[in-house]
Design an enzyme around this catalytic site. Structure first.
Site, PDB file in Angstrom:
ATOM      1  N   GLU A 287     -10.910  -1.636   0.698  1.00  0.00           N
ATOM      2  CA  GLU A 287     -11.331  -2.074  -0.645  1.00  0.00           C
ATOM      3  C   GLU A 287     -12.089  -3.392  -0.607  1.00  0.00           C
ATOM      4  OE1 GLU A 287      -8.280  -0.151  -3.877  1.00  0.00           O
ATOM      5  OE2 GLU A 287      -8.355  -2.323  -3.811  1.00  0.00           O
ATOM      6  N   HIS A 308      -1.726  13.744  20.224  1.00  0.00           N
ATOM      7  CA  HIS A 308      -1.737  15.196  20.411  1.00  0.00           C
ATOM      8  C   HIS A 308      -2.479  15.914  19.296  1.00  0.00           C
ATOM      9  CE1 HIS A 308       1.041  15.157  23.871  1.00  0.00           C
ATOM     10  NE2 HIS A 308       1.248  13.945  23.378  1.00  0.00           N
ATOM     11  N   LYS A 422     -11.564   5.951 -12.025  1.00  0.00           N
ATOM     12  CA  LYS A 422     -10.646   5.811 -13.158  1.00  0.00           C
ATOM     13  C   LYS A 422     -11.362   6.194 -14.455  1.00  0.00           C
ATOM     14  CE  LYS A 422      -7.636   2.095 -11.405  1.00  0.00           C
ATOM     15  NZ  LYS A 422      -7.236   0.712 -11.544  1.00  0.00           N
TER      16      LYS A 422
HETATM   17  O1  PA5 Z   1      -6.032  -3.824  -4.968  1.00  0.00           O
HETATM   18  C1  PA5 Z   1      -6.188  -3.462  -6.126  1.00  0.00           C
HETATM   19  O2  PA5 Z   1      -6.609  -4.216  -7.007  1.00  0.00           O
HETATM   20  C2  PA5 Z   1      -5.850  -2.044  -6.545  1.00  0.00           C
HETATM   21  O3  PA5 Z   1      -5.414  -1.282  -5.465  1.00  0.00           O
HETATM   22  C3  PA5 Z   1      -4.743  -2.059  -7.581  1.00  0.00           C
HETATM   23  O4  PA5 Z   1      -3.633  -2.704  -7.061  1.00  0.00           O
HETATM   24  C4  PA5 Z   1      -4.390  -0.639  -8.016  1.00  0.00           C
HETATM   25  O5  PA5 Z   1      -5.519  -0.002  -8.529  1.00  0.00           O
HETATM   26  C5  PA5 Z   1      -3.297  -0.658  -9.082  1.00  0.00           C
HETATM   27  O6  PA5 Z   1      -3.704  -1.421 -10.183  1.00  0.00           O
HETATM   28  P1  PA5 Z   1      -2.661  -1.964 -11.221  1.00  0.00           P
HETATM   29  O7  PA5 Z   1      -1.733  -2.905 -10.549  1.00  0.00           O
HETATM   30  O8  PA5 Z   1      -3.491  -2.633 -12.276  1.00  0.00           O
HETATM   31  O9  PA5 Z   1      -1.917  -0.755 -11.772  1.00  0.00           O
END
Ligand code: PA5
Length: 432
Positions: A287, A308, A422
């Site tokens: 990310e 494996h 989303k």
């Molecule tokens: O690293 C990030 O920002 C994302 O992985 C969020 O943690 C994830 O989308 C969950 O979001 P939230 O905590 O708003 O539910």
């Protein structure tokens, strides 16, 4: 003190000195963005000083809440996804024992990271006769997967205990003041914990997001914070000689390899306890770096298991891979291999040797084979799988990731691509 070592001998034949020298100025520039807090996304640098500056009152509240939950529950359900899930799961597996959930009087289960009705139904069945508390974790409070799971498990609690008792068993970790989950929690009277505004999901494991579930599971969060503080000393504050900073060195080598078309990094473990740590690592790097059509693709494999299944590809497939191995110096347990009278499997030559000894030989043999096959190999060794090392390792990778992403000229702290799915999902759902 440093519980983590980086061995770069397995990349020597792939990287030239002049390439390291050329990368060093970039790494220094990236490291300075972090230290001076003037790089992209600098509004999300709350994690940098966290090991020294964390909120002591919140920390105390976490410890007290953990005692209370251990006193009245034998199941904790942690609801969250991505950065609101992987850090706690990684820690609990790193510190724990694979089969604890099958044979202990206190179990933790995770929900809200998928929308599978089968998963949720079977979890509801598993906890039916048990005393349950919920920890719902969501910074935005609007993420669909955890929000739906929260509805379902909240209803389960209300049916089981009635509305008043259910209220006392729900703990919400969310943003400090302005999210919808915060508002809802105040309305319902749930105990809340804070995700600081300046810390993004994947950098949040050392806040209540990770620390509350980890503490409820009985692990020493003060030791985790001490380890992280040691990481801060080693990888952020001790900047006299950046060539000695192994977090920056790791960032440098992966960028050099990326420039040589090694655009997939596989992180590998030889201990199943590290499986979820590598999932956390994947999110952190994926990310943070995968944007503007750039970035190393982070993948994880579990050895020996995947030797494996994926071993053939690594040895002999497309040569765009490099490998980072997490090795544990001192195993928590060991088992000696014994002689057998008939020696039908021919393994008596291992008499007196231990499983850890054999596991380490598998690592060495595999490493040399992969290097010979054209796969550069970095080894990160961890003294042992304890709380202190966990804290230090988290900080090690967080710094490495930010420095590495800055070296690619991307913002390490946003995730615009995640928002696209989303939005599409919600658009599609609203059609019906
Ligand atoms: O690293 C990030 O920002 C994302 O992985 C969020 O943690 C994830 O989308 C969950 O979001 P939230 O905590 O708003 O539910």
């Amino acid at each position: 003190m440093q519980n983590i070592k980086l061995d770069l001998s397995g990349v020597e034949s792939f990287v030239e000195k002049k390439e390291i020298e050329a990368m060093n100025w970039k790494i220094e520039r990236s490291f300075n963005f972090l230290k001076k807090r003037d790089g992209l996304g600098n509004e999300f640098l709350g994690w940098l000083n966290l090991p020294k500056d964390y909120d002591r009152d919140e920390f105390y509240k976490i410890q007290e809440t953990a005692k209370k939950i251990r006193g009245n529950s034998n199941i904790l359900i942690v609801i969250g996804i991505g950065g609101s899930y992987l850090g706690a799961k990684a820690a609990i597996e790193f510190l724990g024992d694979e089969f604890k959930n099958y044979c202990s009087d206190f179990n933790v289960f995770f929900a809200g990271n998928n929308l599978s009705p089968n998963y949720i139904k079977s979890l509801l069945k598993a906890i039916d006769e048990k005393d349950v508390s919920l920890n719902v974790i969501s910074k935005s409070g609007t993420t669909l997967e955890p929000a739906i799971s929260f509805r379902i498990f909240r209803e389960h609690l209300i049916d089981k205990y009635g509305i008043e008792e259910a209220r006392k068993r729900i703990y919400v970790t969310t943003d400090k003041s302005h999210g919808s989950l915060k508002r809802y929690s105040i309305e319902q009277g749930y105990e809340t914990f804070v995700i600081p505004d300046d810390i993004g999901g994947r950098y949040s494991v050392l806040t209540s997001v990770g620390l509350l579930p980890i503490c409820i599971c009985g692990y020493k969060i003060d030791e985790i914070m001490l380890g992280a503080e040691c990481g801060m000393e080693n990888y952020l504050l001790n900047d006299n000689n950046l060539s000695k900073n192994i977090s920056c060195k790791y960032a440098a080598i992966r960028n050099i390899l990326f420039n040589k078309n090694k655009n997939i990094e596989i992180i590998v473990n030889y201990d199943p306890e590290l499986k979820f740590f590598t999932e956390w690592w994947k999110q952190l790097f994926g990310e943070s770096e995968g944007k503007n059509h750039k970035g190393i693709f982070p993948a994880s494999l579990n050895f020996s298991t995947d030797l494996h299944s994926m071993g053939q590809y690594i040895q002999d497939g497309s040569r765009n891979i490099f490998e980072t191995v997490l090795c544990v110096e001192n195993s928590k347990n060991d088992i000696a291999i014994k002689e057998e009278e008939n020696n039908l499997d021919g393994l008596n030559f291992l008499n007196g040797k231990t499983l850890d000894f054999v596991n380490k030989k598998v690592f060495k043999g595999t490493r040399f084979a992969h290097i010979d096959g054209g796969v550069p190999n970095l080894a990160i060794s961890l003294k042992k799988l304890d709380e202190f090392t966990f804290g230090e390792l988290i900080y090690f990778f967080e710094v490495a990731c930010a420095v590495s992403a800055y070296s690619l000229d991307v913002n390490p702290f946003d995730q615009p691509g995640v928002e696209m799915y989303k939005k599409n999902m919600l658009d599609l759902l609203e059609k019906f």
